[in-house]
Design an enzyme around this catalytic site. Structure first.
Site, PDB file in Angstrom:
ATOM      1  CE  LYS A  26      11.023  -6.022   4.288  1.00 17.52           C
ATOM      2  NZ  LYS A  26      10.488  -5.358   5.023  1.00 17.52           N
ATOM      3  NE  ARG A  96      11.427  -9.016   8.555  1.00 20.00           N
ATOM      4  CZ  ARG A  96      11.991  -8.998   9.466  1.00 20.00           C
ATOM      5  NH1 ARG A  96      13.383  -8.977   9.519  1.00 20.00           N
ATOM      6  NH2 ARG A  96      11.363  -9.158  10.580  1.00 20.00           N
ATOM      7  N   GLY A 105       2.676  -9.456   2.342  1.00 17.17           N
ATOM      8  CA  GLY A 105       3.048 -10.741   2.846  1.00 17.17           C
ATOM      9  C   GLY A 105       2.863 -11.370   1.258  1.00 17.17           C
ATOM     10  CG  MET A 107       7.905 -11.768  -3.341  1.00 18.51           C
ATOM     11  SD  MET A 107       8.519 -10.608  -3.302  1.00 18.51           S
ATOM     12  CE  MET A 107       8.414  -9.085  -2.748  1.00 18.51           C
ATOM     13  NE  ARG A 352       4.717  -2.293   4.920  1.00 16.99           N
ATOM     14  CZ  ARG A 352       4.387  -3.078   4.304  1.00 16.99           C
ATOM     15  NH1 ARG A 352       5.554  -3.998   3.925  1.00 16.99           N
ATOM     16  NH2 ARG A 352       3.163  -4.073   5.124  1.00 16.99           N
ATOM     17  CG  HIS A 468      -3.115 -11.840   4.709  1.00 13.35           C
ATOM     18  ND1 HIS A 468      -3.821 -12.463   4.117  1.00 13.35           N
ATOM     19  CD2 HIS A 468      -2.080 -11.563   4.000  1.00 13.35           C
ATOM     20  CE1 HIS A 468      -3.679 -12.104   2.871  1.00 13.35           C
ATOM     21  NE2 HIS A 468      -3.093 -11.186   2.272  1.00 13.35           N
ATOM     22  CB  SER A 777     -17.077  11.490 -28.880  1.00 10.34           C
ATOM     23  OG  SER A 777     -17.322  10.893 -27.643  1.00 10.34           O
ATOM     24  CB  CYS A 844     -17.954   9.158 -25.661  1.00 12.02           C
ATOM     25  SG  CYS A 844     -18.581   8.960 -26.837  1.00 12.02           S
ATOM     26  CE1 TYR A 864     -16.896  15.008 -24.431  1.00 11.18           C
ATOM     27  CE2 TYR A 864     -16.248  16.349 -25.739  1.00 11.18           C
ATOM     28  CZ  TYR A 864     -16.670  15.776 -25.447  1.00 11.18           C
ATOM     29  OH  TYR A 864     -17.673  15.056 -26.143  1.00 11.18           O
TER      30      TYR A 864
END
Length: 889
Positions: A26, A96, A105, A107, A352, A468, A777, A844, A864
């Site tokens: 902010k 704020r 919402g 804090m 933002r 909200h 693997s 895997c 992979y």
């Protein structure tokens, strides 16, 4: 001297957008907007370093902070032309929070700070509106008392409701200045009653208390929960922003609103948002009043009869639209903005990067590339791989019957059916028991975050598209219908009513977050269609990634889904899952209960055709893609019956007495089966099991090659190897079976034999194992268990406490422990490659679909990753991001 405070306003700023770690999102963006000439009320930001100091020093502040704040406050006074605490011409400020990552919402905020019994008269005189001044004062008392003094806001809401009831009013706007004066007296009396102290009247004390409350809210429960859900580190801290107040509640030429530069639900390049005339910002997001659409297009889309801002304030709307275009061009990203109009003048209070649904993220990224704002690689980086989950699951079947009982706003797309619950705590508790629930509330608040996360869908009877509930649901990927005003929820009796219908807790309902419809009962779903922008993003991902993406699957149906999602082969076929079919389990149990090799072979001969047909179906579905088949892994007792009826069925099929069946099952039972007679140990002691499986694999290869004329190259994986001699013995067995099938079928069979690396000793001895193994693997599920000495089935009882206590950052079964398990993987990979430079390496375990784990696999590097079918697109995008980040490192 350390700099703790950064000022902005009047077209100047000491901060910049790239200072988010210090100024929070902010504060950094307020500074940036001010610097590029947008109308931002002046203010200053107290840095995140003060938050760190605050918690490190028993909630105290640096010695020189007060002097820096006093100086910065004087700059605001000069720019605004008012004095903080001056009874005649008071400056009012907002306080704020502002962490570097958006936490909407979570804090605390305090508005109208600086008002007291004297300054309220100065505000009334300067504004020429006594009612407005007293309305602002009562808002301040309520907010300050709730946030700073700990007096629950319900106390004040009850006082206000009684005041309206006594006077026969329906709306807050009907109260006069005198009415508000009486409400204020009642508010102050409630504060005295609850705290034992009168409401504070000194603006300076109010300011310091508010700053402390905002810093304190960084560690409130809802903020902690939000950080845990979104992987935001606790040590980042929050900044605090103090800014001159501007008022959207001074009359009909005033307004406040929240907007997105593009539609955050669909991604459409259209201005999207809501506003309220004669209101303050919290009125929009709290759902206290029904907000109006910014644009005529939005009004028509939502079927609203309330006038759009484009109609009511065309000149200011035009200025706001110019700001929208300026911000997108500057940030090259969709923005979430807050604004206030004070007596016809526009002020920007925040910008933002806007939270968005997965469909919107895909469309916005693709559109911005087409518009020339960003390139392909930036588009790929902007999309959260985990958010793709929203795209990959069923939606409501348009042909299915729907009993629509109410309609609200389509606040977050997707479909959800589940049992009604009315509290966040019940949602969390019932979800933990395996129930699918829909959280139904009049309106949600930040305290509901845990229940919203647990629920499949969220329904509110009040609130708009930027409430909200809507914002949080979109971020979580939950279907949400907001502002379904036809519904009435009686929380005390646990009933939701609409016209003559009553629904109780436990009843099934369905939400369509894309249309805003609420339906009684469960509604059928259809699979998603993936094309257009999604296909474009996936093409870009495939162009940039270097890791292959395979699938963990055992059935042709799963394989079909995975191929549709872009998998490049099967990385793990668990053969044991194939034996639990009703037609096969009896023969499997006969084999286990057999007393001799000959009896076992007779039972296995019954299983061979089933197993062969399974592999034929998978090979056909994969159409030449690699297929890694793990030979039988789990301990045999898992296949044995426990219920009396099943015991009797097995006894009859095997010709044994029921007592013999039970005795055999008891004999096979183990104290710690995870480390017991399983994996290649079964192949060593009962080689006929692996012989049958190898034969089924190679006969399936021969059958498919004869039918299609295409080469099939299976990868046979030996599980749970810890001693190289185990692998050598099993490799020899597989080779012998392959030779026999090759001779019998007259087909040249190509194949690889490798192992699953899932034990620490296998990592240590990887060089020796690689002398015979052609691929590794990494089975990170078991490797995590054995590295930590944890049972995955039991660790859930305490890992949550470990996370909350900071012992571990994340459950190691969800995201790979790169420091421990990851080091074992590196060791295994390096030692394997030393012996066999061309060895194929993959993963895997469940970690193969986790973006953070995929990023680590890129660094090993593996060839992979393999994951569940619905994680394949997630893995493709995460692999592209990992490659891009590695390239730029």
């Amino acid at each position: 001297m350390s700099k703790w405070v950064y000022s902005f306003g009047g077209g100047n700023a000491e901060g910049r957008a790239d200072m988010k770690s210090l100024l929070g999102g902010k504060g950094a963006n307020l500074a940036e907007m001010s610097a590029i000439g947008l109308p931002v009320p002046p203010g200053f930001t107290i840095t995140t370093e003060v938050c760190t100091y605050f918690y490190d020093n028993d909630r105290s502040y640096p010695d020189d902070l007060e002097a820096q704040m006093t100086s910065a406050l004087a700059q605001i006074e000069d720019l605004v032309g008012a004095k903080f605490g001056d009874p005649e011409n008071p400056l009012l400020i907002s306080v704020r929070s502002g962490a570097r990552a958006s936490m909407p919402g979570m804090m605390d905020t305090v508005l109208n700070l600086g008002l007291n019994d004297e300054t309220v008269e100065g505000l009334a005189k300067n504004a020429g509106d006594r009612r407005f001044a007293y309305d602002s004062y009562r808002r301040f008392i309520q907010m300050f008392s709730d946030v700073v003094l700990g007096v629950d806001h319900h106390n004040f809401e009850e006082i206000l409701d009684l005041a309206k009831e006594d006077r026969g009013y329906m709306l807050d706007t009907e109260l006069t200045a005198e009415d508000w004066a009486q409400v204020i007296d009642d508010y102050k009396a409630k504060v005295l009653e609850q705290t034992g102290e009168p409401f504070p009247q000194t603006p300076k004390d109010q300011a310091w208390a508010s700053v402390g409350a905002v810093f304190g809210s960084w560690m409130n429960q809802r903020a902690i929960t939000y950080r845990r859900l979104h992987d935001i580190p606790a040590d980042w801290g929050t900044a605090v922003n103090l800014q001159a107040m501007v008022f959207g509640n001074m009359g009909e030429d005033c307004a406040t609103g929240v907007a997105f530069t593009r539609n955050p639900s669909t991604g459409e390049n259209a201005f999207y948002g809501e506003y309220l005339v004669n209101a303050q910002g919290e009125d929009v997001v709290a759902g206290i009043r029904t907000p109006q659409n910014l644009t005529v297009h939005g009004k028509e889309m939502n079927g609203s009869k309330l006038p759009a801002m484009e109609e009511v304030m065309p000149e200011v709307f035009g200025q706001l639209n110019d700001v929208r275009l300026t911000l997108e061009k500057h940030y090259k990203e969709m923005q979430d903005i807050e604004f206030t109009v004070q007596r016809g003048t526009l002020y920007m209070l925040q910008t933002r990067n806007g939270k968005r649904t997965a469909p919107a993220a895909i469309k916005i990224a693709a559109d911005m590339v087409a518009e020339g704002l960003i390139g392909e690689t930036e588009a790929l980086r902007r999309i959260d791989p985990n958010a793709l989950d929203q795209l990959l699951h069923p939606t409501l079947d348009p042909q299915a019957e729907r009993n629509v009982i109410a309609r609200g706003l389509p606040a977050s797309p997707g479909a959800a059916s589940g049992k009604i619950v009315f509290t966040a705590d019940k949602a969390e508790a019932q979800a933990a028991e395996g129930e699918t629930v829909v959280l139904c509330r009049t309106e949600t608040s930040p305290e509901d975050i845990h229940g919203m996360h647990a629920a499949a869908g969220i329904l509110t009877t009040r609130g708009g598209m930027t409430s909200h509930a809507a914002v949080v649901a979109r971020g979580m990927g939950r279907a949400c219908v907001a502002g379904a005003g036809e519904l009435r929820i009686d929380h005390k009796s646990g009933v939701m009513r609409v016209r003559d219908l009553e629904l109780r807790e436990g009843d099934l309902i369905t939400l369509d977050g894309s249309t805003g419809e609420v339906m009684a009962g469960a509604v059928a779903t259809v699979q998603p269609e993936l094309s257009g922008d999604f296909a474009t993003i996936m093409e870009w991902a495939d162009k940039h990634r270097t890791l292959g993406v395979r699938v963990n699957c055992d059935t042709p149906q799963e394989a079909e889904v995975a191929v549709k999602f872009g998998c490049e082969g099967i990385g793990l076929c668990r053969t044991e899952h194939m034996f639990f079919d009703a037609q096969r389990i009896i023969a499997m149990r006969e084999m286990i209960l057999a007393d001799s090799s000959e009896q076992r072979r007779r039972a296995l001969d019954k299983l061979l055709p089933f197993q062969r047909d399974d592999f034929i179906a998978l090979f056909k579905e994969m159409a030449g893609r690699p297929v890694t088949i793990r030979l039988l892994d789990p301990p045999l007792h898992e296949f044995l019956p426990h219920e009396d009826a099943a015991v009797a069925e097995v006894a009859e099929a095997s010709g044994m007495a029921e007592d013999q069946v039970r005795a055999r099952a008891l004999k096979l039972a183990e104290s710690n089966p995870m480390l017991g007679h399983r994996g290649c140990r079964l192949g060593i002691t009962y080689p006929e099991i692996y012989e049958m499986q190898a034969r089924a694999i190679f006969e399936a290869v021969a059958a498919v090659e004869k039918e299609t004329g295409k080469t099939v190259v299976p990868e046979v994986m030996i599980p749970l190897v810890s001693v190289e001699q185990e692998f050598t013995a099993m490799r020899r067995l597989v080779d012998e079976v392959a030779a026999k099938v090759r001779e019998a079928e007259g087909v040249e069979i190509q194949y690889l034999v490798g192992t699953m690396i899932e034990l620490p000793r296998a990592c240590l001895r990887a060089a020796q194992i690689a002398e015979e193994a052609e691929f590794f693997s990494f089975g990170t599920n078991d490797l995590t268990q054995t590295a930590f000495g944890l049972s995955r089935d039991d660790a859930g009882s305490f890992l949550g406490a470990y996370e909350q206590g900071g012992v571990i950052e994340q459950d190691p079964f969800i995201s790979l422990d790169t420091e421990g398990v990851g080091e074992l993987m590196r060791m295994g990979a390096d030692r394997g490659r030393q012996t066999r430079p061309d060895i194929k390496l993959g993963i895997c375990g469940e970690h193969g679909g986790d973006p953070a784990s995929i990023a680590f696999c890129q660094t090993v590097p593996l060839d992979y990753v393999s994951c569940s079918p619905y994680r394949v697109p997630i893995a493709r995008l995460a692999a592209a991001q990992a490659a891009l980040n590695r390239k730029n490192a």
